[in-house]
Write a protein that holds these residues in place. Sequence first.
Motif: not given
Length: 322
Positions: A200-223
């Motif tokens: 479960p910890e591995a699955a959570r880490a993968l999910k949180e990586t995806m979420v943070l990367q999406l936030v990163f791209m969204a901020v860059l795109f918005a700016m």
Amino acid sequence: MSEADPILMRAQVTEPGLVPAGDAPALPLGEEGLDRHTRRDLLKEEMAIAKQFQGGTMWPYAVAAFGCFAVWLSFFPLAIAGQLNLALAFVLSCVFAVGGYVTSHEAMHSNIGRPGEKTRWLNEAVGAVSTIPIVFPFSMARIMHLEHHYHCNDPVKDPDYSDEAPNALMAWYKTWYNRQPGVDGSIHHYKRILAEMGTPEAARALKETMVLQLVFMAVLFAMAWSGYAIEAALIWWLPRHIALSYIRFYLSWAPHHPREGKTGRYEQANFFKSRLGHVMSMAMETHLIHHLYPGIPNHRTRAAYFALKPILEKRGVDCSAL
């Protein structure tokens, strides 16, 4: 105590204290070698010295983590308001991104607060904010780093083995090349190891990586869409890439090269002299001390090295660089 004592022979654990990663002999040991009684006595002396450097004052790591993160976060509204010195913000962003890994590294080993302690929440909070600038969630960073400790220099199981290169120039190149799409670099090794773990910890880490990367791209795109593409690039995108290369060179390649076959307790990392000095190399000149005793904080590894140096030399460790 026999040579195969399970306490002395066991591997590093998630919450390491003074118990070292086994009593395998260092290489080379010299022509005469060391018998098991000598190794046992040296290990006891080594552990007694290491104990003096365990723990200590850790609140500066929390202050640095939260303070630098707050300043970095303020760069975004200041840039939009036109109140930011962009050149200075770029330099500071690079420093914060690199330094954030140092503070998160202590949290990975629970040196700020172990499970059950009152400061455990602080340990987790420091880890969580420290790795945001490099878009690497703490959950993923901790799992991968501990896997590196468990399987150091194993070509299949060590997540950082892909950083290996024949020389420093090629190592710098690989820090960039391994992040390119389609390359069998670090992220592919991380995903494979997480899949093999299946926890479960591995699955959570993968999910949180995806979420943070999406936030990163969204901020860059918005700016960028709002006319602040240069600001976004110099505050987050470029500092992240510079920091990732810097971290992978000094934390991964420099202290572990050459990796092949170096899996013994006293050969997992090397002592080296950095041209940028001890602080600028993130204290990696004495990285072997960290592998031997992860409970020794980063800022105390150099002092611990000089205290342990006579014993390490008796074990056949090359200490000539420092």
